[in-house]
Design an enzyme around this catalytic site. Sequence first.
Site, PDB file in Angstrom:
ATOM      1  N   ASP A   3     -13.112-124.843   2.896  1.00 13.95           N
ATOM      2  CA  ASP A   3     -13.149-124.874   4.355  1.00 13.95           C
ATOM      3  C   ASP A   3     -14.401-125.608   4.842  1.00 13.95           C
ATOM      4  O   ASP A   3     -15.504-125.398   4.327  1.00 13.95           O
ATOM      5  CB  ASP A   3     -13.182-123.419   4.861  1.00 13.95           C
ATOM      6  CG  ASP A   3     -13.018-123.308   6.353  1.00 13.95           C
ATOM      7  OD1 ASP A   3     -11.974-123.726   6.861  1.00 13.95           O
ATOM      8  OD2 ASP A   3     -13.939-122.788   7.017  1.00 13.95           O
ATOM      9  N   GLU A  48     -15.422-125.327 -16.527  1.00 17.00           N
ATOM     10  CA  GLU A  48     -15.577-124.380 -17.640  1.00 17.00           C
ATOM     11  C   GLU A  48     -14.276-123.632 -17.899  1.00 17.00           C
ATOM     12  O   GLU A  48     -14.113-122.995 -18.929  1.00 17.00           O
ATOM     13  CB  GLU A  48     -16.640-123.321 -17.300  1.00 17.00           C
ATOM     14  CG  GLU A  48     -18.051-123.821 -17.287  1.00 17.00           C
ATOM     15  CD  GLU A  48     -18.964-122.769 -16.640  1.00 17.00           C
ATOM     16  OE1 GLU A  48     -18.581-121.587 -16.545  1.00 17.00           O
ATOM     17  OE2 GLU A  48     -20.062-123.174 -16.205  1.00 17.00           O
TER      18      GLU A  48
HETATM   19  C1  GLC Z   1     -11.490-124.685   9.377  1.00 16.21           C
HETATM   20  C2  GLC Z   1     -10.268-123.803   9.419  1.00 16.21           C
HETATM   21  C3  GLC Z   1     -10.137-123.251  10.805  1.00 16.21           C
HETATM   22  C4  GLC Z   1     -11.375-122.442  11.116  1.00 16.21           C
HETATM   23  C5  GLC Z   1     -12.636-123.259  10.909  1.00 16.21           C
HETATM   24  C6  GLC Z   1     -13.850-122.392  10.859  1.00 16.21           C
HETATM   25  O1  GLC Z   1     -11.376-125.786  10.188  1.00 16.21           O
HETATM   26  O2  GLC Z   1      -9.146-124.518   9.019  1.00 16.21           O
HETATM   27  O3  GLC Z   1      -8.993-122.469  10.958  1.00 16.21           O
HETATM   28  O4  GLC Z   1     -11.325-121.999  12.442  1.00 16.21           O
HETATM   29  O5  GLC Z   1     -12.611-123.943   9.693  1.00 16.21           O
HETATM   30  O6  GLC Z   1     -13.867-121.672   9.647  1.00 16.21           O
END
Ligand code: GLC
Length: 559
Positions: free
Chosen positions: A224, A273
């Site tokens: 993310d 790993e």
């Molecule tokens: C990413 C995720 C989104 C979230 C953001 C903050 O863009 O896909 O859903 O709100 O990160 O974590």
Amino acid sequence: MSQHTADQPQSGTGPAATSPGWWTEAIIYQVYPRSFADGDGDGMGDLEGVRSRLPYLRDLGVDAVWLSPFYASPQADAGYDVADYRAVDPVFGTLPDADALIRDVHAHGLRIIVDLVPNHSSEQHEWFRRALAEGPGSALRERYHFRPGRGAGGELPPNDWESVFGGPAWTRTTDPDGTPGDWYLHLFAPEQPDFDWDHPAVGDEFRSILRFWLDMGVDGFRVDVAHGLVKAPGLPDLGTREQLRLLDGEAKPFFDQDGVHEVYRSWRTVLDEYPGERIFVAEAWTPTIERTARYVRPDELHQAFNFPYLTTPWDAAELRTIIDRSLDAMRSVGAPTTWVLSNHDVTRHATRFANPPGLGTQLRSAGDRELGLRRARAATLLMLALPGSAYVYQGEELGLPDVVDLPDEVREDPSFFRAAGQDGFRDGCRVPIPWTVDGTSYGFGSGGSWLPQPAGWGELSVRSQTGVEGSTLELYRAALAARRAHPALGAGDRVQWLDAPAGVLAFRRTAGGRDLVCAANTTGAPVPWTGPGTLLLSSAPLGADGELPADTTAWWTSP
Ligand code: GLC
């Protein structure tokens, strides 16, 4: 080809011997756990619900599932605010449920990718809670970005950065004695404080979290906000407003800093790993696809979402440009290109394409639904004919539109509640999906649904579309089956463009001694064009007159 053969993971044993690079052509299905299937009837989807639907995913013909976060979280941003990276939120189940799900995914011949949220934690994460409670001077504050404010009394934010969700990217704290204190940085909601990746404890912790889930048997991670971890030294002002428009070609001091690559190189050594070709896929919003390619250099991550492709309108010339650029950029680093049309952060493509282009990815207008679905089906067949891997978001195989008219009081997207955020209407693509024609929440669960489903949702359900010729679900099944059977679908890293009238995109793919021709008519009128060989699949019926109908994609194959 991504085929289910003897080298698939064996039942219950985790990812056993794998064919090298299974992921280079994989179809990866995004499950948004809140909205997929509800196993315990509380109106919110859960891991047990996902587990119960694995036969559906296997039969659909995908290779892997990616699950959005199911970790312990106060759910300020639907789980992207993680309080404990090694625990399952009770709303989704327990750690044994996660273990059972991972085993069962493998038993169904599928792989499982989980979400990793390293840019920020929840404000309820133990480190952040203690950092606040211990007050100024707490060593834990160094793991986040705490700064004194500007202005005589520190009443102004430390710099001019804006949150992706709107408003300043800083929130002022209150010291334990009740006086106003330092500010902390949050590129997203105030409940999501950004980690300071310059602090070694943060890197150590995330390498340990990787190992925790790798030991649980997951096949990879979706990273993310992969572009956000490292901030420019000194956190310099940007000097402009409307800073967070992504993909605008501008470098930002909080995004896509070169330092992030060091983090990914260190993660790659951890992943390597482990046996079984496990992968990372980056959510990296960068100024250009060429910058995105830097995340998938051989010693970094494996794949990155192709957001420039997702944001391209249904237009032959623009699509051709981005397809070429994507393939060139990824080929230059030896990574497969990926393709994606929908996810949990953008208006579903059936609704984007129902509206005029240029409106962005957060839409409130249903547009022309019939046209949108027709184009969405055509766009899907185009995507699935391209070389590389593709991501499918739950419900797109049903042709679901976005629910654009949710009442404000049921919305949960934190961005909706902050003025002028870049997102804001993401609830519309998160409405729980319909499994049955009627019944409580159309088969989603026995206890309603956390976001209301529109009337008539059941007509779009899995049950309504199964076995129905011409349904969107059967189109996806046929397309995914064809990808398994035909070597030229997915393979390689090039397309050979063919001459075609304006508004039509046509290309040949060759692999394993077989040819496949794909043509997409992005115009609103039929054009005289037909492929060689036998028609394999089309997104709408072709006439007998050698014409490619309006907004239609077709595949032809020759032996
Ligand atoms: C990413 C995720 C989104 C979230 C953001 C903050 O863009 O896909 O859903 O709100 O990160 O974590």
